[in-house]
Design a protein around this motif. Structure first.
Motif, PDB file in Angstrom:
ATOM      1  N   ASN A 231      45.592 -25.231  26.825  1.00 20.10           N
ATOM      2  CA  ASN A 231      45.487 -26.488  27.576  1.00 20.10           C
ATOM      3  C   ASN A 231      45.502 -27.644  26.587  1.00 20.10           C
ATOM      4  O   ASN A 231      44.566 -27.833  25.824  1.00 20.10           O
ATOM      5  CB  ASN A 231      44.184 -26.451  28.382  1.00 20.10           C
ATOM      6  CG  ASN A 231      43.819 -27.764  29.043  1.00 20.10           C
ATOM      7  OD1 ASN A 231      44.625 -28.683  29.128  1.00 20.10           O
ATOM      8  ND2 ASN A 231      42.585 -27.856  29.520  1.00 20.10           N
ATOM      9  N   THR A 232      46.586 -28.409  26.594  1.00 22.21           N
ATOM     10  CA  THR A 232      46.715 -29.570  25.694  1.00 22.21           C
ATOM     11  C   THR A 232      47.034 -30.811  26.513  1.00 22.21           C
ATOM     12  O   THR A 232      47.942 -31.567  26.192  1.00 22.21           O
ATOM     13  CB  THR A 232      47.818 -29.344  24.637  1.00 22.21           C
ATOM     14  OG1 THR A 232      49.091 -29.197  25.310  1.00 22.21           O
ATOM     15  CG2 THR A 232      47.558 -28.112  23.810  1.00 22.21           C
ATOM     16  N   THR A 233      46.278 -31.030  27.578  1.00 23.11           N
ATOM     17  CA  THR A 233      46.638 -32.057  28.555  1.00 23.11           C
ATOM     18  C   THR A 233      45.982 -33.414  28.314  1.00 23.11           C
ATOM     19  O   THR A 233      46.010 -34.286  29.189  1.00 23.11           O
ATOM     20  CB  THR A 233      46.313 -31.570  29.979  1.00 23.11           C
ATOM     21  OG1 THR A 233      44.948 -31.146  30.043  1.00 23.11           O
ATOM     22  CG2 THR A 233      47.210 -30.407  30.368  1.00 23.11           C
ATOM     23  N   GLY A 234      45.402 -33.612  27.134  1.00 22.65           N
ATOM     24  CA  GLY A 234      44.885 -34.940  26.794  1.00 22.65           C
ATOM     25  C   GLY A 234      43.804 -35.403  27.747  1.00 22.65           C
ATOM     26  O   GLY A 234      42.820 -34.697  27.977  1.00 22.65           O
ATOM     27  N   PRO A 235      43.959 -36.580  28.351  1.00 17.56           N
ATOM     28  CA  PRO A 235      42.940 -37.083  29.270  1.00 17.56           C
ATOM     29  C   PRO A 235      42.715 -36.167  30.476  1.00 17.56           C
ATOM     30  O   PRO A 235      41.666 -36.227  31.112  1.00 17.56           O
ATOM     31  CB  PRO A 235      43.519 -38.435  29.730  1.00 17.56           C
ATOM     32  CG  PRO A 235      44.447 -38.830  28.644  1.00 17.56           C
ATOM     33  CD  PRO A 235      45.036 -37.555  28.115  1.00 17.56           C
ATOM     34  N   TRP A 236      43.699 -35.303  30.759  1.00 16.64           N
ATOM     35  CA  TRP A 236      43.611 -34.393  31.902  1.00 16.64           C
ATOM     36  C   TRP A 236      42.913 -33.077  31.561  1.00 16.64           C
ATOM     37  O   TRP A 236      42.844 -32.181  32.398  1.00 16.64           O
ATOM     38  CB  TRP A 236      45.000 -34.077  32.453  1.00 16.64           C
ATOM     39  CG  TRP A 236      45.658 -35.163  33.211  1.00 16.64           C
ATOM     40  CD1 TRP A 236      45.624 -35.352  34.579  1.00 16.64           C
ATOM     41  CD2 TRP A 236      46.483 -36.198  32.707  1.00 16.64           C
ATOM     42  NE1 TRP A 236      46.368 -36.452  34.919  1.00 16.64           N
ATOM     43  CE2 TRP A 236      46.908 -37.000  33.785  1.00 16.64           C
ATOM     44  CE3 TRP A 236      46.910 -36.543  31.423  1.00 16.64           C
ATOM     45  CZ2 TRP A 236      47.739 -38.108  33.625  1.00 16.64           C
ATOM     46  CZ3 TRP A 236      47.718 -37.631  31.252  1.00 16.64           C
ATOM     47  CH2 TRP A 236      48.129 -38.408  32.346  1.00 16.64           C
ATOM     48  N   VAL A 237      42.418 -32.930  30.321  1.00 14.50           N
ATOM     49  CA  VAL A 237      41.840 -31.649  29.899  1.00 14.50           C
ATOM     50  C   VAL A 237      40.769 -31.159  30.867  1.00 14.50           C
ATOM     51  O   VAL A 237      40.788 -30.010  31.315  1.00 14.50           O
ATOM     52  CB  VAL A 237      41.274 -31.755  28.463  1.00 14.50           C
ATOM     53  CG1 VAL A 237      40.189 -30.720  28.223  1.00 14.50           C
ATOM     54  CG2 VAL A 237      42.392 -31.544  27.444  1.00 14.50           C
ATOM     55  N   THR A 238      39.811 -32.017  31.194  1.00 13.31           N
ATOM     56  CA  THR A 238      38.729 -31.610  32.083  1.00 13.31           C
ATOM     57  C   THR A 238      39.254 -31.283  33.468  1.00 13.31           C
ATOM     58  O   THR A 238      38.817 -30.311  34.105  1.00 13.31           O
ATOM     59  CB  THR A 238      37.654 -32.707  32.153  1.00 13.31           C
ATOM     60  OG1 THR A 238      37.204 -33.023  30.828  1.00 13.31           O
ATOM     61  CG2 THR A 238      36.468 -32.253  32.984  1.00 13.31           C
ATOM     62  N   LYS A 239      40.207 -32.060  33.964  1.00 11.68           N
ATOM     63  CA  LYS A 239      40.794 -31.802  35.284  1.00 11.68           C
ATOM     64  C   LYS A 239      41.537 -30.464  35.282  1.00 11.68           C
ATOM     65  O   LYS A 239      41.471 -29.701  36.264  1.00 11.68           O
ATOM     66  CB  LYS A 239      41.736 -32.944  35.681  1.00 11.68           C
ATOM     67  CG  LYS A 239      41.041 -34.269  35.956  1.00 11.68           C
ATOM     68  CD  LYS A 239      42.053 -35.355  36.303  1.00 11.68           C
ATOM     69  CE  LYS A 239      41.366 -36.702  36.561  1.00 11.68           C
ATOM     70  NZ  LYS A 239      40.574 -36.715  37.801  1.00 11.68           N
ATOM     71  N   THR A 240      42.239 -30.168  34.192  1.00 11.67           N
ATOM     72  CA  THR A 240      42.948 -28.902  34.112  1.00 11.67           C
ATOM     73  C   THR A 240      41.968 -27.738  34.081  1.00 11.67           C
ATOM     74  O   THR A 240      42.182 -26.704  34.735  1.00 11.67           O
ATOM     75  CB  THR A 240      43.848 -28.868  32.858  1.00 11.67           C
ATOM     76  OG1 THR A 240      44.766 -29.967  32.915  1.00 11.67           O
ATOM     77  CG2 THR A 240      44.626 -27.572  32.772  1.00 11.67           C
ATOM     78  N   LEU A 241      40.881 -27.896  33.343  1.00 13.12           N
ATOM     79  CA  LEU A 241      39.859 -26.852  33.305  1.00 13.12           C
ATOM     80  C   LEU A 241      39.259 -26.620  34.693  1.00 13.12           C
ATOM     81  O   LEU A 241      38.813 -25.514  35.009  1.00 13.12           O
ATOM     82  CB  LEU A 241      38.756 -27.228  32.317  1.00 13.12           C
ATOM     83  CG  LEU A 241      39.143 -27.192  30.827  1.00 13.12           C
ATOM     84  CD1 LEU A 241      38.020 -27.765  29.973  1.00 13.12           C
ATOM     85  CD2 LEU A 241      39.469 -25.775  30.391  1.00 13.12           C
ATOM     86  N   GLY A 242      39.273 -27.665  35.517  1.00  9.53           N
ATOM     87  CA  GLY A 242      38.744 -27.530  36.869  1.00  9.53           C
ATOM     88  C   GLY A 242      39.539 -26.591  37.741  1.00  9.53           C
ATOM     89  O   GLY A 242      39.053 -26.140  38.792  1.00  9.53           O
ATOM     90  N   LEU A 243      40.778 -26.263  37.329  1.00  3.60           N
ATOM     91  CA  LEU A 243      41.594 -25.300  38.078  1.00  3.60           C
ATOM     92  C   LEU A 243      41.177 -23.860  37.793  1.00  3.60           C
ATOM     93  O   LEU A 243      41.612 -22.935  38.471  1.00  3.60           O
ATOM     94  CB  LEU A 243      43.071 -25.464  37.699  1.00  3.60           C
ATOM     95  CG  LEU A 243      43.723 -26.819  37.982  1.00  3.60           C
ATOM     96  CD1 LEU A 243      45.128 -26.852  37.387  1.00  3.60           C
ATOM     97  CD2 LEU A 243      43.772 -27.085  39.481  1.00  3.60           C
ATOM     98  N   ASP A 244      40.351 -23.670  36.766  1.00  2.83           N
ATOM     99  CA  ASP A 244      40.025 -22.338  36.273  1.00  2.83           C
ATOM    100  C   ASP A 244      38.538 -22.051  36.464  1.00  2.83           C
ATOM    101  O   ASP A 244      37.704 -22.415  35.640  1.00  2.83           O
ATOM    102  CB  ASP A 244      40.403 -22.239  34.787  1.00  2.83           C
ATOM    103  CG  ASP A 244      40.209 -20.851  34.219  1.00  2.83           C
ATOM    104  OD1 ASP A 244      39.819 -19.940  34.979  1.00  2.83           O
ATOM    105  OD2 ASP A 244      40.441 -20.671  33.013  1.00  2.83           O
ATOM    106  N   ASP A 245      38.200 -21.335  37.544  1.00  5.63           N
ATOM    107  CA  ASP A 245      36.791 -21.085  37.848  1.00  5.63           C
ATOM    108  C   ASP A 245      36.177 -19.995  36.969  1.00  5.63           C
ATOM    109  O   ASP A 245      34.982 -19.747  37.028  1.00  5.63           O
ATOM    110  CB  ASP A 245      36.596 -20.748  39.328  1.00  5.63           C
ATOM    111  CG  ASP A 245      37.389 -19.523  39.764  1.00  5.63           C
ATOM    112  OD1 ASP A 245      38.026 -18.870  38.903  1.00  5.63           O
ATOM    113  OD2 ASP A 245      37.379 -19.206  40.973  1.00  5.63           O
ATOM    114  N   LYS A 246      36.987 -19.349  36.150  1.00  7.53           N
ATOM    115  CA  LYS A 246      36.474 -18.308  35.258  1.00  7.53           C
ATOM    116  C   LYS A 246      36.388 -18.776  33.805  1.00  7.53           C
ATOM    117  O   LYS A 246      36.096 -17.994  32.899  1.00  7.53           O
ATOM    118  CB  LYS A 246      37.350 -17.057  35.334  1.00  7.53           C
ATOM    119  CG  LYS A 246      37.276 -16.315  36.674  1.00  7.53           C
ATOM    120  CD  LYS A 246      38.149 -15.077  36.649  1.00  7.53           C
ATOM    121  CE  LYS A 246      37.901 -14.186  37.848  1.00  7.53           C
ATOM    122  NZ  LYS A 246      38.146 -14.844  39.139  1.00  7.53           N
ATOM    123  N   ASN A 247      36.620 -20.041  33.579  1.00  6.70           N
ATOM    124  CA  ASN A 247      36.670 -20.546  32.204  1.00  6.70           C
ATOM    125  C   ASN A 247      35.288 -20.682  31.577  1.00  6.70           C
ATOM    126  O   ASN A 247      35.116 -20.543  30.383  1.00  6.70           O
ATOM    127  CB  ASN A 247      37.375 -21.910  32.165  1.00  6.70           C
ATOM    128  CG  ASN A 247      37.443 -22.489  30.771  1.00  6.70           C
ATOM    129  OD1 ASN A 247      38.217 -22.052  29.943  1.00  6.70           O
ATOM    130  ND2 ASN A 247      36.604 -23.490  30.496  1.00  6.70           N
TER     131      ASN A 247
END
Length: 609
Positions: A231-247
């Motif tokens: 995940n290298t989404t910059g400002p979206w990092v936290t939002k991208t992590l939100g798609l992954d409930d097992k992270n």
């Protein structure tokens, strides 16, 4: 090898049907750097970006490969050392993009000033030593008040003491991204813009093994399988992590918004990049940079909670920057009506790390106790003479005492340091950082990825020397840039281009200039466009995944930002030629023209005027 809308379908088909070794989410500078290094190492690599490459943060910076002298105000020697050394590496792998352009740092007799004439010299000497430019043509020096005003007669003279001059580099941020992406594509990577990750996939053991994606050009949803995902989404990092409930617990990003404004050089003329305290006691510093007969200035730092995809310049941003710029250039009297273009970007700052700032704010600005400061200066001077070790400098820094510490961090004080983490399910997250660090951040991620491939899959991944991995357009001797640019300029002039157009082409495309020029064998100057415009457009559509006019006029070139008057004269001609190349029907052509008009209007702040 083409890289265009025509090859995109094949790329998306491969992403659907072939398991990758590594999938990179995010096509800004960080993701582009990882994708290039991973592809070069032999990994089957894919990258997806929900917008155009670099459309987010990575085309909205201050457009410098900045050495970070600002960090010396809080004596963060380690950050400066890493930054200035990495800056030289970036210039070596992308020699046609960052260019040396010494920075002027005026010093004022003001209690809120970052430096005085003594401390700025100490800081610059240390900076030069860390950068390895001591004794070269780029070594720093100080100039008197009178010399400052000779260079910049419009600068505020009241309480002006003099200035420091030190090495810095101007940059074309969006082109640095696309050149990394193009090189990764050339090496066999699967690079796809306008593909959005909408979910993640896990195997039976709960380990991430791919993503659910949506092609935003066709609305088709599909799965991408990969042994590893980063995940290298910059400002979206936290939002991208939100798609992954097992992270598990992920990185928290505190995005701040930075704004820059552009005026014609006739309204604000500076001979070189200039960097000064805002003059309004807020601990911030402002850049003023000349570029292509324009002058731009910024930046702001304000916490941001709005639409990440579409940050806008607000009236408060304009008011702040105009107040600062008119304070330092009191006769300029810049108003909002002088602003020809602007941009707003989000910075992916790590909320849990507050040791360093972005544009000059710092919790110990002007707060370091006299005793601590004097001790630090002694150690720094000794270090510059090889009479003290870096460890002794760092120890002195760590023991700094402040007269009054702030309990909370302002947006300007949140760290730009980077973070590399592996989630509970194996999702790798690379976040934070700044454009100067991108290569080093990617190299750190690749070290981890190689280790994980060995541990998890018993697979040896080839290590590449990323310090010598040149990007597309950068395949020439970085120690001989000027002569190389003259050579490519001559190639273009031999095709009948005026010298200025030929130089612009060479400086934009570097070692790809001959490929751009080759289009002249089949293409003549389009009606209303120069030959350079026409060839650039054809090359960009066919080999830079340019899908619309905004991609080309805002991110592949600087027309929207720095050539608005010329753009308005050529706009219809660009629309016509792009429509011909892309084979648009009238409805598609009208939609593209509307998108361009809206972009120009927003950039010029029509909604505030």
């Amino acid at each position: 090898m083409t890289f265009s809308i025509k090859t995109r379908k094949n790329t998306v088909d491969k992403l659907k049907n072939e398991e990758l070794d590594l999938l990179v989410i995010g096509g800004g500078i960080t993701g582009a750097g990882v994708a290039l290094q991973a592809t070069a190492s032999g990994l089957k690599t894919g990258l997806v970006e929900m917008q155009d490459f670099a459309e987010g943060t990575s085309s909205r910076s201050t457009k410098l490969v900045h050495g970070g002298i600002r960090y010396l105000k809080t004596f963060d020697v380690g950050v400066v050392a890493d930054t200035v050394q990495e800056r030289a590496v970036v210039q070596g792998i992308a020699p046609h993009i960052p260019r040396p352009f010494p920075m002027l740092l005026p010093i004022y007799d003001d209690p809120s000033s970052t430096f005085d004439m003594f401390s700025v010299k100490i800081a610059m000497d240390l900076y030069d030593r860390l950068a390895g430019v001591t004794g070269t043509q780029y070594a720093n020096y100080t100039i008197s008040r009178e010399e400052v005003l000779q260079r910049e007669p419009n600068l505020k003279s009241d309480k002006l003491l003099g200035a420091g001059v030190y090495l810095d580099y101007v940059n074309n941020d969006a082109r640095l991204v696309i050149e990394n992406i193009k090189e990764a594509d050339e090496l066999g990577g699967l690079m796809a813009s306008h593909v959005k990750v909408v979910g993640v996939l896990h195997d039976d053991n709960g380990r991430i093994n791919g993503v659910k994606a949506k092609d935003l050009l066709t609305d088709e949803e599909f799965e991408i399988k990969a042994k590893m995902v980063i995940n290298t989404t910059g400002p979206w990092v936290t939002k991208t992590l939100g798609l992954d409930d097992k992270n598990g617990e992920g990185e928290v990003i505190r995005p701040t918004k930075g704004v820059h404004l552009v005026v014609d050089s006739s309204r604000l003329r500076v001979p070189q990049p200039t960097y000064f305290d805002s003059g309004i006691g807020d601990g911030r510093m402002i850049f003023v940079v000349p570029r292509e007969n324009k002058t731009y200035f910024g930046t702001t730092d304000t916490d941001y909670t709005g639409d990440y995809k579409h940050p806008r310049v607000e009236q408060a941003d304009v008011d702040y920057l105009l107040k600062a710029i008119n304070n330092r250039y009191p006769e300029a009297e810049i108003t909002i009506n002088d602003i020809e273009a602007s941009w707003a970007g989000l910075r992916p700052l790590l909320s849990g790390n507050g040791s360093s700032d972005y544009n000059g704010g710092g919790s110990n600005t002007g707060k370091v106790s006299d005793e601590s400061f004097e001790n630090l200066i002694k150690i720094a001077v000794a270090y510059s003479k090889d009479e003290a070790s870096r460890g002794e400098v760092e120890k002195s820094i760590s023991s700094l005492k402040t007269a009054s510490a702030e309990k909370t961090l302002s947006p300007s004080q949140v760290s730009r340091g980077s973070s590399l983490k592996v989630g509970d399910d194996g999702l790798i997250t690379l976040s934070g950082g700044k454009i100067t660090d991108y290569r080093k951040m990617a190299a750190g991620a690749m070290e981890l990825i190689r280790k994980l491939f060995k541990e998890l899959f018993n697979k040896d991944v080839r290590e590449v020397d990323s310090k010598k991995l040149q990007v597309s357009g950068g395949h020439f001797d970085p120690t001989n840039v000027d002569e190389t640019m003259k050579f490519y300029q001559k190639i273009a002039m031999d095709k009948g281009m005026p010298a200025a157009d030929a130089a612009d082409l060479a400086n934009r495309f570097g070692s790809n200039t001959s490929r751009v020029i080759s289009y002249a064998d089949d293409v003549e100057a389009a009606p209303g466009l120069t030959l350079a415009d026409t060839l650039s457009l054809h090359y960009s559509v066919n080999e830079e995944m340019t899908l619309n006019l905004v991609d080309f006029l805002l991110r592949r070139t600087n027309y929207v930002l720095f050539h608005k008057d010329e753009l308005m004269m050529k706009k219809d001609a660009f629309i016509d030629e792009m429509a011909r190349i892309m084979e648009w029907n009238e409805e598609e052509k009208a939609a593209a023209a509307k998108q361009l008009d809206e972009t120009i209007a927003e950039s010029s702040l029509a909604y505030l005027k």
